[in-house]
Design a protein around this motif. Structure first.
Motif, PDB file in Angstrom:
ATOM      1  N   LYS A 124       0.822  -1.200   0.000  1.00  0.00           N
ATOM      2  CA  LYS A 124       0.000   0.000   0.000  1.00  0.00           C
ATOM      3  C   LYS A 124       0.862   1.258   0.000  1.00  0.00           C
ATOM      4  O   LYS A 124       2.031   1.213   0.385  1.00  0.00           O
ATOM      5  CB  LYS A 124      -0.909   0.001   1.225  1.00  0.00           C
ATOM      6  N   PRO A 125       0.288   2.402  -0.398  1.00  0.00           N
ATOM      7  CA  PRO A 125       1.043   3.655  -0.301  1.00  0.00           C
ATOM      8  C   PRO A 125       1.583   3.914   1.099  1.00  0.00           C
ATOM      9  O   PRO A 125       2.684   4.438   1.258  1.00  0.00           O
ATOM     10  CB  PRO A 125       0.027   4.712  -0.734  1.00  0.00           C
ATOM     11  N   GLY A 126       0.822   3.514   2.119  1.00  0.00           N
ATOM     12  CA  GLY A 126       1.267   3.699   3.492  1.00  0.00           C
ATOM     13  C   GLY A 126       2.456   2.835   3.866  1.00  0.00           C
ATOM     14  O   GLY A 126       3.119   3.091   4.883  1.00  0.00           O
ATOM     15  N   ASP A 127       2.741   1.817   3.052  1.00  0.00           N
ATOM     16  CA  ASP A 127       3.903   0.958   3.287  1.00  0.00           C
ATOM     17  C   ASP A 127       5.166   1.504   2.634  1.00  0.00           C
ATOM     18  O   ASP A 127       6.259   0.951   2.825  1.00  0.00           O
ATOM     19  CB  ASP A 127       3.645  -0.457   2.732  1.00  0.00           C
ATOM     20  N   VAL A 128       5.009   2.535   1.824  1.00  0.00           N
ATOM     21  CA  VAL A 128       6.125   3.088   1.044  1.00  0.00           C
ATOM     22  C   VAL A 128       6.838   4.165   1.861  1.00  0.00           C
ATOM     23  O   VAL A 128       6.259   5.211   2.167  1.00  0.00           O
ATOM     24  CB  VAL A 128       5.628   3.666  -0.295  1.00  0.00           C
ATOM     25  N   LEU A 146      10.046  -1.198  -2.463  1.00  0.00           N
ATOM     26  CA  LEU A 146      10.471  -2.521  -1.992  1.00  0.00           C
ATOM     27  C   LEU A 146      11.946  -2.425  -1.586  1.00  0.00           C
ATOM     28  O   LEU A 146      12.842  -2.850  -2.308  1.00  0.00           O
ATOM     29  CB  LEU A 146      10.263  -3.568  -3.099  1.00  0.00           C
ATOM     30  N   PRO A 147      12.212  -1.826  -0.415  1.00  0.00           N
ATOM     31  CA  PRO A 147      13.590  -1.636   0.032  1.00  0.00           C
ATOM     32  C   PRO A 147      14.170  -2.930   0.603  1.00  0.00           C
ATOM     33  O   PRO A 147      13.476  -3.950   0.698  1.00  0.00           O
ATOM     34  CB  PRO A 147      13.451  -0.574   1.122  1.00  0.00           C
ATOM     35  N   GLU A 148      15.429  -2.886   1.009  1.00  0.00           N
ATOM     36  CA  GLU A 148      16.108  -4.109   1.421  1.00  0.00           C
ATOM     37  C   GLU A 148      15.579  -4.679   2.730  1.00  0.00           C
ATOM     38  O   GLU A 148      15.822  -5.852   3.024  1.00  0.00           O
ATOM     39  CB  GLU A 148      17.619  -3.899   1.503  1.00  0.00           C
ATOM     40  N   ASP A 149      14.840  -3.893   3.530  1.00  0.00           N
ATOM     41  CA  ASP A 149      14.260  -4.448   4.756  1.00  0.00           C
ATOM     42  C   ASP A 149      12.836  -4.964   4.550  1.00  0.00           C
ATOM     43  O   ASP A 149      12.178  -5.395   5.500  1.00  0.00           O
ATOM     44  CB  ASP A 149      14.291  -3.410   5.881  1.00  0.00           C
ATOM     45  N   ALA A 150      12.341  -4.950   3.311  1.00  0.00           N
ATOM     46  CA  ALA A 150      11.018  -5.500   2.998  1.00  0.00           C
ATOM     47  C   ALA A 150      11.149  -6.956   2.572  1.00  0.00           C
ATOM     48  O   ALA A 150      12.225  -7.419   2.184  1.00  0.00           O
ATOM     49  CB  ALA A 150      10.358  -4.685   1.890  1.00  0.00           C
ATOM     50  N   GLU A 151      10.053  -7.687   2.626  1.00  0.00           N
ATOM     51  CA  GLU A 151      10.071  -9.114   2.300  1.00  0.00           C
ATOM     52  C   GLU A 151      10.174  -9.316   0.793  1.00  0.00           C
ATOM     53  O   GLU A 151       9.220  -9.129   0.044  1.00  0.00           O
ATOM     54  CB  GLU A 151       8.825  -9.801   2.845  1.00  0.00           C
ATOM     55  N   ALA A 152      11.352  -9.695   0.357  1.00  0.00           N
ATOM     56  CA  ALA A 152      11.640 -10.072  -1.025  1.00  0.00           C
ATOM     57  C   ALA A 152      12.983 -10.780  -1.004  1.00  0.00           C
ATOM     58  O   ALA A 152      13.771 -10.621  -0.062  1.00  0.00           O
ATOM     59  CB  ALA A 152      11.677  -8.860  -1.949  1.00  0.00           C
ATOM     60  N   GLU A 153      13.257 -11.548  -2.047  1.00  0.00           N
ATOM     61  CA  GLU A 153      14.495 -12.330  -2.084  1.00  0.00           C
ATOM     62  C   GLU A 153      15.616 -11.654  -2.861  1.00  0.00           C
ATOM     63  O   GLU A 153      16.781 -11.769  -2.492  1.00  0.00           O
ATOM     64  CB  GLU A 153      14.218 -13.702  -2.692  1.00  0.00           C
ATOM     65  N   SER A 154      15.284 -10.971  -3.934  1.00  0.00           N
ATOM     66  CA  SER A 154      16.314 -10.402  -4.801  1.00  0.00           C
ATOM     67  C   SER A 154      16.037  -8.961  -5.200  1.00  0.00           C
ATOM     68  O   SER A 154      16.937  -8.127  -5.193  1.00  0.00           O
ATOM     69  CB  SER A 154      16.455 -11.236  -6.091  1.00  0.00           C
ATOM     70  N   VAL A 155      14.808  -8.667  -5.556  1.00  0.00           N
ATOM     71  CA  VAL A 155      14.517  -7.405  -6.232  1.00  0.00           C
ATOM     72  C   VAL A 155      14.385  -6.242  -5.242  1.00  0.00           C
ATOM     73  O   VAL A 155      13.822  -6.381  -4.149  1.00  0.00           O
ATOM     74  CB  VAL A 155      13.250  -7.534  -7.111  1.00  0.00           C
TER      75      VAL A 155
END
Length: 275
Positions: A124-128, A146-155
């Motif tokens: 959501k916008p509030g997550d940005v 989607l910064p490095e502390d967000a849940e993702a593996e590579s991107v």
């Protein structure tokens, strides 16, 4: 004069609405993929994530992303990329999804390899997270999708707004060595938009030894590939710049090195080097 291999123009009047389709193979690297799609209201576009995780960024308009038991609902609230924060959707690998245009819309697909550790979700916008980086004519406004502390593996995914007359990605920095903690290896795409749309920006991509050294004029909807080297951007007075960055590499961490020739400007109390 031959066009730069780093500059990718959008497709002209693509019947399927695809403006860009950049793959690791077409870019000549290993990790980052990037695509844009423009959809008319009511249109549906299929998406198979294959071995990649994909962040679907709603650039403008409203869309609905569904996959198996996941349904984002109708999301998106901005008329253009300059109008507020984005709605996005994270999709894991090996997912068959559908993007439905609730209104005329444009979306970006930001991808990199993954194994499937995380589930589909709405961002959501509030997550940005937002911040202003730099001061004066070096100021630009960052939106961490989607910064490095967000849940993702590579991107890694980030939007940046640069006011007219300002510099961005500046002082010049690079992230082309797998040498943590000092520097990480990250391939990167810059998807450029201008306001008003007839504007242009300039981006230089160069290495210390100048084996790569290109100054590129970019127009609305162009993409610049950054396989290595420093990559500053400047936008002329009278035009605002937006760019969407997608980064990925062997480790999901953004650690960069500033060009030491220009790093002095980060210390206001220090005078410029003598000529």
């Amino acid at each position: 004069m031959a066009q730069s291999k780093l500059l990718v123009h959008p497709a002209d009047d693509a019947a399927d609405g695809v403006g860009h389709r950049i793959t690791p193979a077409s870019a000549g690297w290993r990790y980052v993929g990037f695509e844009t799609r423009a959809l008319k209201q009511g249109a549906k576009s299929k998406l198979d994530t294959a071995g990649d995780e994909i962040c679907v960024v709603i650039l403008s308009g409203k869309a609905r992303v569904s996959a198996g038991g996941f349904d984002s609902g109708a999301i998106g609230e901005r008329a253009s990329v300059f109008d507020g924060l984005p709605w996005s959707v994270y999709l894991p690998p090996h997912t068959a999804a559908t993007i439905e245009a609730v209104s005329d819309c444009q979306v970006a697909l930001c991808s990199a390899p993954a194994s499937g550790k995380f589930k589909a979700r709405v961002i959501k916008p509030g997550d940005v997270g937002t911040l202003t980086r730099g001061t004066g004519s070096n100021a630009r406004h960052v939106r961490n999708v989607l910064p490095e502390d967000a849940e993702a593996e590579s991107v890694l995914v980030v939007e940046v707004i640069t006011p007219g007359g300002n510099w961005s990605s500046y002082p010049p920095h690079k992230h082309d060595r797998d040498a943590l903690p000092d520097e990480s290896y990250l391939e990167e795409t810059y998807y450029h938009r201008l306001k008003p749309a007839q504007g242009f920006a300039l981006q230089r991509v160069y290495t210390d030894d100048r084996s790569l050294d290109e100054s590129i004029a970019v127009e609305n909807n162009d993409v610049v590939l950054v396989p290595r080297g420093y990559h500053p951007v400047v936008v002329p007075f009278g035009y605002d710049s937006y760019y969407l960055n997608v980064m990925a590499g062997p480790i999901r961490r953004w650690s960069f090195k500033n060009d030491p020739v220009h790093e002095w400007m980060l210390q206001p109390s220090v005078n410029a080097p003598a000529r």
